[in-house]
Scaffold this motif. Structure first.
Motif, PDB file in Angstrom:
ATOM      1  N   ARG A 111       0.856  -1.199   0.000  1.00  0.00           N
ATOM      2  CA  ARG A 111       0.000   0.000   0.000  1.00  0.00           C
ATOM      3  C   ARG A 111       0.887   1.243   0.000  1.00  0.00           C
ATOM      4  NH1 ARG A 111      -2.745  -1.804   5.496  1.00  0.00           N
ATOM      5  NH2 ARG A 111      -3.939  -3.606   4.817  1.00  0.00           N
ATOM      6  N   HIS A 145       2.752  -3.202   5.383  1.00  0.00           N
ATOM      7  CA  HIS A 145       2.166  -3.168   4.040  1.00  0.00           C
ATOM      8  C   HIS A 145       2.851  -2.081   3.205  1.00  0.00           C
ATOM      9  CE1 HIS A 145      -1.164  -6.039   4.320  1.00  0.00           C
ATOM     10  NE2 HIS A 145      -1.324  -5.641   5.569  1.00  0.00           N
ATOM     11  N   ASP A 152      -2.603  -9.544   3.277  1.00  0.00           N
ATOM     12  CA  ASP A 152      -3.809  -9.976   3.965  1.00  0.00           C
ATOM     13  C   ASP A 152      -4.498 -10.994   3.060  1.00  0.00           C
ATOM     14  OD1 ASP A 152      -3.201  -8.113   5.903  1.00  0.00           O
ATOM     15  OD2 ASP A 152      -4.664  -6.632   5.206  1.00  0.00           O
ATOM     16  N   GLU A 178      -4.990 -10.393  14.185  1.00  0.00           N
ATOM     17  CA  GLU A 178      -5.234 -10.328  12.736  1.00  0.00           C
ATOM     18  C   GLU A 178      -4.904 -11.681  12.110  1.00  0.00           C
ATOM     19  OE1 GLU A 178      -3.646  -6.957  10.649  1.00  0.00           O
ATOM     20  OE2 GLU A 178      -4.003  -5.594  12.322  1.00  0.00           O
ATOM     21  N   HIS A 181      -3.393 -11.569   8.417  1.00  0.00           N
ATOM     22  CA  HIS A 181      -2.200 -10.790   8.073  1.00  0.00           C
ATOM     23  C   HIS A 181      -0.932 -11.648   8.211  1.00  0.00           C
ATOM     24  CE1 HIS A 181       0.254  -6.935   8.258  1.00  0.00           C
ATOM     25  NE2 HIS A 181       1.066  -7.770   8.892  1.00  0.00           N
TER      26      HIS A 181
HETATM   27 ZN   LIG Z   1      -2.390  -6.669   7.055  1.00  0.00          ZN
END
Ligand SMILES: [Zn+2]
Length: 201
Positions: A111, A145, A152, A178, A181
């Protein structure tokens, strides 16, 4: 010596002059005020344009929720922005999982910083405070990320498969809260580090 008439005329002319100057000043002040208001409005509009709301795109690594990627994707920035070792590990693990009918559906990969900042802002609105939001969304400075070192995975069977077998390729769940992840957090066949409680690190 001045006549009585000129003595009475003179003060009234002065009053007229004062009134005229006053009126002129009022007009000048009004013009200045209007010009100032116009300038302020113009710069406000320019400011609004410069700070138009950010909306993440494919170039920021955004993957549409309805169209997750496969780990063999080599076109989308969310995949091409990933660390090469992580990408290789995912592809090898996917090849091993495929005979069991398990498909790794990537819902997020690399990202941009802007996208991560936007996600954090969105989480703050959802959870009501930055402290709560940070349990789920890392800052742009801390996010794995943004550095291309995390993916993910969307589906539960793929998540559980990687949690059980991923370490054979060095793939580890790195946050206890998470389940989706994963990062390459050890060597192939190594021991995964104990997951951190949450994204606060
Ligand atoms: Zn993540």
């Amino acid at each position: 010596m001045a006549s009585p008439a000129s003595r009475t005329d003179s003060p009234s002319r002065r009053r007229l002059a004062v009134l005229a100057i006053g009126a002129a000043l009022a007009v000048i002040l009004t013009v200045v005020a209007v010009l100032l208001a116009m300038t302020t409005a113009a710069s406000f509009t320019a400011g609004m344009t410069a700070h138009a709301p950010f909306s993440p795109t494919e170039a920021d690594g955004m993957i549409p929720a309805e169209a997750p990627l496969t780990v063999s994707d080599d076109r989308h920035p969310a995949m091409t922005g990933l660390d090469g070792d992580l990408r290789e590990a995912l592809r090898s693990a996917q090849a091993a999982a495929a005979p069991e009918g398990v498909v790794f559906d990537v819902t997020s990969g690399w990202r941009s910083e802007e996208y991560q900042r936007w996600l954090l802002g969105d989480a703050v609105r959802t959870y009501g405070s930055e402290a709560l939001a940070r349990e789920y969304v890392a800052s742009p400075q801390d996010s794995s990320h943004v550095t291309g070192r995390a993916v993910d995975i969307g589906s539960l069977d793929a998540q559980l498969w990687i949690i059980e077998h991923g370490r054979e390729w060095g793939l580890c769940q790195t946050y206890a809260n998470e389940r989706w992840h994963f990062e390459k957090a050890t060597d192939a066949g190594g021991e995964c580090p104990e997951p951190k409680p949450d994204a606060r690190g």
